[in-house]
Scaffold this motif. Structure first.
Motif, PDB file in Angstrom:
ATOM      1  N   SER A  75     -11.873   9.023  30.803  1.00 19.99           N
ATOM      2  CA  SER A  75     -11.376   8.144  29.740  1.00 19.99           C
ATOM      3  C   SER A  75     -11.470   8.791  28.355  1.00 19.99           C
ATOM      4  O   SER A  75     -10.568   8.640  27.528  1.00 19.99           O
ATOM      5  CB  SER A  75     -12.163   6.828  29.736  1.00 19.99           C
ATOM      6  OG  SER A  75     -12.008   6.145  30.948  1.00 19.99           O
ATOM      7  N   ALA A  94     -16.984   0.016  24.283  1.00 19.19           N
ATOM      8  CA  ALA A  94     -15.871  -0.801  24.791  1.00 19.19           C
ATOM      9  C   ALA A  94     -15.231  -0.132  26.004  1.00 19.19           C
ATOM     10  O   ALA A  94     -14.896  -0.802  26.990  1.00 19.19           O
ATOM     11  CB  ALA A  94     -14.836  -1.015  23.684  1.00 19.19           C
ATOM     12  N   VAL A  95     -15.068   1.183  25.946  1.00 21.59           N
ATOM     13  CA  VAL A  95     -14.502   1.932  27.078  1.00 21.59           C
ATOM     14  C   VAL A  95     -15.436   1.849  28.287  1.00 21.59           C
ATOM     15  O   VAL A  95     -14.999   1.640  29.427  1.00 21.59           O
ATOM     16  CB  VAL A  95     -14.254   3.404  26.695  1.00 21.59           C
ATOM     17  CG1 VAL A  95     -13.835   4.222  27.917  1.00 21.59           C
ATOM     18  CG2 VAL A  95     -13.196   3.509  25.608  1.00 21.59           C
ATOM     19  N   GLN A 133     -15.181  -1.572  29.741  1.00 23.40           N
ATOM     20  CA  GLN A 133     -13.885  -1.741  30.392  1.00 23.40           C
ATOM     21  C   GLN A 133     -13.899  -1.090  31.771  1.00 23.40           C
ATOM     22  O   GLN A 133     -13.412  -1.658  32.751  1.00 23.40           O
ATOM     23  CB  GLN A 133     -12.783  -1.127  29.521  1.00 23.40           C
ATOM     24  CG  GLN A 133     -11.378  -1.346  30.063  1.00 23.40           C
ATOM     25  CD  GLN A 133     -10.326  -0.750  29.138  1.00 23.40           C
ATOM     26  OE1 GLN A 133     -10.642  -0.061  28.167  1.00 23.40           O
ATOM     27  NE2 GLN A 133      -9.061  -1.002  29.432  1.00 23.40           N
ATOM     28  N   THR A 134     -14.491   0.091  31.860  1.00 22.34           N
ATOM     29  CA  THR A 134     -14.604   0.793  33.142  1.00 22.34           C
ATOM     30  C   THR A 134     -15.492   0.014  34.098  1.00 22.34           C
ATOM     31  O   THR A 134     -15.172  -0.156  35.281  1.00 22.34           O
ATOM     32  CB  THR A 134     -15.194   2.205  32.932  1.00 22.34           C
ATOM     33  OG1 THR A 134     -14.363   2.930  32.010  1.00 22.34           O
ATOM     34  CG2 THR A 134     -15.298   2.970  34.235  1.00 22.34           C
ATOM     35  N   SER A 182     -14.026  -3.534  35.444  1.00 25.14           N
ATOM     36  CA  SER A 182     -12.827  -3.514  36.277  1.00 25.14           C
ATOM     37  C   SER A 182     -13.109  -4.185  37.618  1.00 25.14           C
ATOM     38  O   SER A 182     -13.964  -3.748  38.393  1.00 25.14           O
ATOM     39  CB  SER A 182     -12.379  -2.066  36.509  1.00 25.14           C
ATOM     40  OG  SER A 182     -11.253  -2.038  37.356  1.00 25.14           O
ATOM     41  N   GLN A 199     -17.078 -11.154  31.977  1.00 26.12           N
ATOM     42  CA  GLN A 199     -16.375 -10.462  30.898  1.00 26.12           C
ATOM     43  C   GLN A 199     -16.400 -11.292  29.619  1.00 26.12           C
ATOM     44  O   GLN A 199     -16.615 -10.760  28.532  1.00 26.12           O
ATOM     45  CB  GLN A 199     -14.928 -10.172  31.318  1.00 26.12           C
ATOM     46  CG  GLN A 199     -14.813  -9.222  32.502  1.00 26.12           C
ATOM     47  CD  GLN A 199     -13.382  -8.817  32.772  1.00 26.12           C
ATOM     48  OE1 GLN A 199     -12.622  -8.613  31.841  1.00 26.12           O
ATOM     49  NE2 GLN A 199     -13.019  -8.707  34.032  1.00 26.12           N
ATOM     50  N   ASN A 245     -18.175 -10.414  25.906  1.00 29.70           N
ATOM     51  CA  ASN A 245     -17.308 -10.329  24.731  1.00 29.70           C
ATOM     52  C   ASN A 245     -17.458 -11.532  23.795  1.00 29.70           C
ATOM     53  O   ASN A 245     -16.612 -11.774  22.950  1.00 29.70           O
ATOM     54  CB  ASN A 245     -15.842 -10.202  25.179  1.00 29.70           C
ATOM     55  CG  ASN A 245     -15.582  -8.905  25.912  1.00 29.70           C
ATOM     56  OD1 ASN A 245     -16.116  -7.862  25.539  1.00 29.70           O
ATOM     57  ND2 ASN A 245     -14.781  -8.958  26.969  1.00 29.70           N
TER      58      ASN A 245
END
Length: 536
Positions: A120, A474-475, A478-479, A482, A489, A493
């Motif tokens: 990523s 954030a990445v 996100q990973t 999934s 989630q 957030n």
């Protein structure tokens, strides 16, 4: 979660009995022995074999409790603990391990998670040697070796057991065809041009303290150990691949070499201090500020990879705890870092059970500081237990008598009643978050006064750097998220988590105004309310 091996007790030329006092320890004991008073902070150290932990506990004035006592303020264990134990802890207790930290402390898990982040954000994760996990990535490795042959290039690879420790089972190879396809191994490109000191290869043991995963808080200790090989370094070739005293920097390997030098000073011998090493860099016109900045960035980016796993595991262990609550877990990690000839740091591995053996004075001096400063930062107080028990009692009474702060709506309630109900819920949520924010501010003020030789590296003061790290977080989330539940989630957030005290107070003020409108009252100029007033 699989159990993790721990590093062994550091020993001298002869086995060291834990009851044997070294000269520099007996003086310490005489100083810290004192009469225990009622209300003293308690510590259960039955899970450690390291005498330095007990000495620091004494120096802090904590009272050691019997082995079977599970109610101590502090619980210290050398190895990882079961998640059930963390679930059973009261809010006033502290234990020195996080659930989920194995995701970066096992070699195979670290490689797997780093690979995902590299895909990523390849430009941000350039500090990990290229790695393959066997047997799953055996074919990819063989394809890479074939490409090297086509280009007439040859590289050296270091092979490690997937869940090994203390240098056991490590070897160097140059012919990848000979590797077994079904063994559980980690294969990495070997860094052939390391930074040398006096002709020897070395690595750094950096100590890191994580005090919270919600929110994430990371501190770096500005000292550590320089661990040197015991044979002069020569780049790997077919004739020296088996000379592990040259290629490996593990203390547990090199202590067996007759050339291992023990010295009572920090600037000589096969083990030295990072404090001395930074002075060495400065004396040789190297950029010390950049050195520490690069180390800090490596550590934060690595713990960013772990954060989604640790936070999720912690929430599973501590359900119902609001974000920002006092963490019952903390962790002292040992990062092993290699410097190449350009002083670029490379991550070798991370130990969640770093050895606190002290058979040399340098070990004692460095590790005492690591532990003592960490316990001071944690701010464990005798009042924590009383407050926790009082809060439990109050909550039990509310449940018993049904005295909830927000009344439930009956079926068929009017729109007006529903709107008021929603406002009350909103106000309660904001007040709860406001209390958490103020607690966090108080904790941070304590940390700023009691960091000692630690330095906070996350969250950083530099706003641009913080934004960069938050993007990486954030990445990472996100990973991790999934395919996971949408409710989880949403919780991660939650916008309230990012609000400051002033923002929450403004929202509370707006709720009060909306409530008055619903009640049919005229909005009046409002003075500050005591329970909502901003701190000065």
């Amino acid at each position: 979660m699989p159990s993790l091996p721990q590093e062994g007790v550091i020993q001298g030329p002869t086995p060291l009995d834990l009851n044997t006092e070294l000269p520099y320890q007996s003086t310490m004991k005489r100083k810290v022995r004192k009469k225990k008073k009622k209300g003293t902070i308690t510590a259960n150290v039955a899970g450690t074999k390291f005498e330095i932990v007990r000495l620091v506990i004494d120096e802090m004035g904590f009272m050691k409790t019997p082995d079977e006592d599970e109610t101590s303020n502090l619980i210290w264990c050398d190895s990882a603990v079961q998640q059930e134990k963390i679930s059973e802890l009261q809010n006033y207790q502290r234990i020195n391990h996080f659930p989920g930290m194995g995701e970066i402390c096992r070699k195979d898990f670290l490689a797997r998670n780093m690979t995902k982040m590299i895909k990523s954000r390849p430009l941000d994760y350039t500090f990990v040697p290229r790695t393959w996990i066997f047997p799953a990535e055996y074919t990819q490795f063989q394809n890479y070796v074939k490409e090297l042959k086509k280009k007439r290039k040859q590289k050296t690879f270091i092979v490690k057991p997937a869940n090994g420790a203390m240098g056991h089972g490590i070897s160097l190879i140059r012919n990848g065809d000979k590797l077994p396809s079904q063994d559980h191994l980690i294969v990495q490109e070997y860094i052939e041009k390391p930074f040398l000191m006096e002709g020897y290869k070395f690595d750094l043991r950096i100590y890191i303290l994580v005090t919270s995963c919600d929110p994430l808080k990371i501190f770096l200790y500005h000292d550590g150990l320089v661990r040197m090989g015991t044979e002069k370094y020569i780049p790997p070739n077919e004739s020296n691949l088996t000379q592990l005293y040259m290629h490996l920097t593990n203390y547990s390997v090199n202590k067996h070499n007759e050339r291992f030098e023990r010295d009572e000073t920090e600037n000589k011998g096969s083990k030295r201090s990072i404090k001395w090493f930074t002075e060495f860099l400065q004396a040789n016109q190297h950029d010390v500020a950049k050195f520490w900045s690069d180390i800090s960035e490596l550590v934060v980016k690595t713990l960013i990879v772990a954060e989604p796993h640790v936070l999720h595991a912690y929430r599973m262990c501590r359900p119902g705890q609001p974000p920002g609550s006092e963490s019952v877990c903390f962790e002292v990690l040992g990062f092993d870092i290699l410097l190449d000839r350009k002083l670029k740091p490379w991550l070798l591995e991370i130990n969640r059970a770093p050895s606190f053996g002290t058979d040399q004075k340098i070990d004692y001096d460095v590790k005492r500081g690591v532990l003592l400063n960490a316990l001071k930062l944690l701010n464990i107080r005798t009042s924590d237990k009383r407050r926790n028990l009082a809060k439990q009692k109050a909550e039990a009474q509310r449940r018993l008598y049904g005295q909830n702060s927000i009344k439930r709506l009956l079926p068929g309630s009017s729109d007006w009643e529903q709107q008021r109900h929603q406002l009350e819920r909103r106000k309660e949520e904001l007040k709860e978050r406001l209390a958490q924010v103020r607690k966090q501010i108080s904790r941070e003020e304590h940390e700023n006064r009691h960091m000692g030789n630690y330095r906070r590296i996350y969250p950083p003061e530099d706003k641009a750097l913080l934004e960069k790290y938050e993007n990486l977080l954030a990445v990472a989330f996100q990973t991790f998220l999934s395919g996971r539940a949408a409710s989880f989630q949403r919780e991660l957030n939650n916008p309230l988590k990012r609000m400051k005290e002033e923002d929450i107070l403004d929202l509370l003020e707006q709720c009060e105004i909306d409530d008055e409108k619903l009640m049919g009252k005229t909005t009046k100029a409002r003075g500050p309310k005591v329970q909502l007033c901003k701190k000065t």
